[in-house]
Motif scaffolding. Structure first.
Motif, PDB file in Angstrom:
ATOM      1  N   VAL A 163      11.627  26.914 -19.713  1.00  0.00           N
ATOM      2  CA  VAL A 163      11.645  26.280 -18.399  1.00  0.00           C
ATOM      3  C   VAL A 163      10.211  26.209 -17.901  1.00  0.00           C
ATOM      4  O   VAL A 163       9.373  27.049 -18.249  1.00  0.00           O
ATOM      5  CB  VAL A 163      12.537  27.039 -17.393  1.00  0.00           C
ATOM      6  N   ARG A 164       9.925  25.191 -17.082  1.00  0.00           N
ATOM      7  CA  ARG A 164       8.554  24.994 -16.617  1.00  0.00           C
ATOM      8  C   ARG A 164       8.119  26.078 -15.631  1.00  0.00           C
ATOM      9  O   ARG A 164       6.956  26.448 -15.583  1.00  0.00           O
ATOM     10  CB  ARG A 164       8.430  23.623 -15.946  1.00  0.00           C
ATOM     11  N   GLY A 165       9.077  26.543 -14.820  1.00  0.00           N
ATOM     12  CA  GLY A 165       8.738  27.545 -13.823  1.00  0.00           C
ATOM     13  C   GLY A 165       9.976  28.180 -13.239  1.00  0.00           C
ATOM     14  O   GLY A 165      11.076  27.609 -13.325  1.00  0.00           O
ATOM     15  N   GLU A 187       6.766  20.676  -7.376  1.00  0.00           N
ATOM     16  CA  GLU A 187       5.976  19.480  -7.620  1.00  0.00           C
ATOM     17  C   GLU A 187       4.951  19.735  -8.725  1.00  0.00           C
ATOM     18  O   GLU A 187       4.723  18.877  -9.601  1.00  0.00           O
ATOM     19  CB  GLU A 187       5.271  19.047  -6.329  1.00  0.00           C
ATOM     20  N   GLU A 188       4.348  20.899  -8.708  1.00  0.00           N
ATOM     21  CA  GLU A 188       3.338  21.236  -9.722  1.00  0.00           C
ATOM     22  C   GLU A 188       3.933  21.325 -11.120  1.00  0.00           C
ATOM     23  O   GLU A 188       3.395  20.756 -12.067  1.00  0.00           O
ATOM     24  CB  GLU A 188       2.672  22.567  -9.371  1.00  0.00           C
ATOM     25  N   VAL A 189       5.043  22.063 -11.252  1.00  0.00           N
ATOM     26  CA  VAL A 189       5.542  22.348 -12.596  1.00  0.00           C
ATOM     27  C   VAL A 189       6.404  21.236 -13.180  1.00  0.00           C
ATOM     28  O   VAL A 189       6.568  21.138 -14.405  1.00  0.00           O
ATOM     29  CB  VAL A 189       6.314  23.691 -12.650  1.00  0.00           C
ATOM     30  N   LEU A 190       6.955  20.365 -12.311  1.00  0.00           N
ATOM     31  CA  LEU A 190       7.895  19.338 -12.800  1.00  0.00           C
ATOM     32  C   LEU A 190       7.338  17.925 -12.774  1.00  0.00           C
ATOM     33  O   LEU A 190       8.030  16.988 -13.149  1.00  0.00           O
ATOM     34  CB  LEU A 190       9.194  19.384 -11.990  1.00  0.00           C
ATOM     35  N   ARG A 191       6.110  17.765 -12.322  1.00  0.00           N
ATOM     36  CA  ARG A 191       5.540  16.404 -12.250  1.00  0.00           C
ATOM     37  C   ARG A 191       5.366  15.814 -13.627  1.00  0.00           C
ATOM     38  O   ARG A 191       5.276  16.503 -14.616  1.00  0.00           O
ATOM     39  CB  ARG A 191       4.212  16.448 -11.504  1.00  0.00           C
TER      40      ARG A 191
END
Length: 239
Positions: free
Chosen positions: A137-139, A235-239
């Motif tokens: 997972v991204r975060g 927003e940072e991890v899923l952009r």
């Protein structure tokens, strides 16, 4: 906007789980996804509503079911009875939340390369253990969550970025747990953050939390600040 929602049935071994999926059908997919892990009362309507709120921002949002069959509790005794088997068996807890991740990754609405997870209280512990399992997972975001690492559970390198939103006066995650978490994440070379809100107790995002003797107290300022941090992180991890 065409907000759509449905119940998603998914298994964890012999346990039949029931998640709640919300997404904006007017947006071109597949969409980045956010898992929401509930507090000790189970996947109550408040978490379905949190899923709807984030879905309006362009995410496919899945309020997962850690207890199976969509079970919820209302009293302290009921909630404790639901939560304790998972807290006592962190390997089971990790397997259960990884089953939710696998289910979400297979949904047509979801971009399986862009998934994050967030959780409240008990759910914060769950998403931290998801990261500790090495899940791709991204975060993950823990919101007034429990921080202690599991003992005797096999772990993999943490690949997720980690954000903890924490009330400094939370008796369920005391200073020694915070220090232990910081040491754990640093030793594991994780990209981690911990935002501690002063004069803030447990359950600070819950407007119904009003028992300072137990360390449960709503704090609207901390809730607002935490929500901004949450949105920035997603927003940072899923952009």
């Amino acid at each position: 906007m065409a907000l759509t929602e449905k119940i998603v049935d998914y298994p964890d071994a012999d346990t039949a789980c029931k998640g709640f999926l919300a997404w904006d059908d007017a947006r071109p997919g597949p969409l980045p996804a956010v898992l929401i892990s509930h507090a000790w009362g189970g996947r109550q309507e408040v978490f379905n509503q949190k899923a709807r709120d984030l879905a309006r921002l362009g995410y496919a949002v899945f309020a997962l079911d850690m207890y199976g069959e969509g079970r919820t509790g209302t009293t302290v005794e009921e909630c404790s009875a639901l939560m304790q088997p998972l807290v006592a068996d962190r390997a089971l807890l990790s397997r259960r939340i990884n089953a939710a991740l696998a289910a979400v990754g297979g949904l047509p609405q979801v971009d399986s390369r862009r998934i994050a997870a967030m959780g409240y209280c008990f759910g914060g512990l769950c998403v931290l253990d998801l990261a500790r399992s090495g899940a791709k997972v991204r975060g993950v975001v823990s919101i007034h969550g429990l921080l202690k690492a599991p003992a005797g559970v096999a772990r993999a390198p943490i690949v997720a970025k980690v954000l903890v939103l924490h009330g400094h006066d939370d008796p369920m995650a005391p200073v020694e747990d915070v220090i232990g978490f910081e040491k754990e994440m640093t030793a594991a070379n994780v990209d981690w953050q911990l935002h501690a809100y002063g004069r803030t107790k447990h359950a600070f995002t819950d407007p119904h939390a009003n028992n300072p003797d137990l360390g449960l107290l709503y704090n609207p300022d901390a809730e607002r600040r935490a929500y901004v941090s949450l949105l920035n992180f997603l927003e940072e991890v899923l952009r």
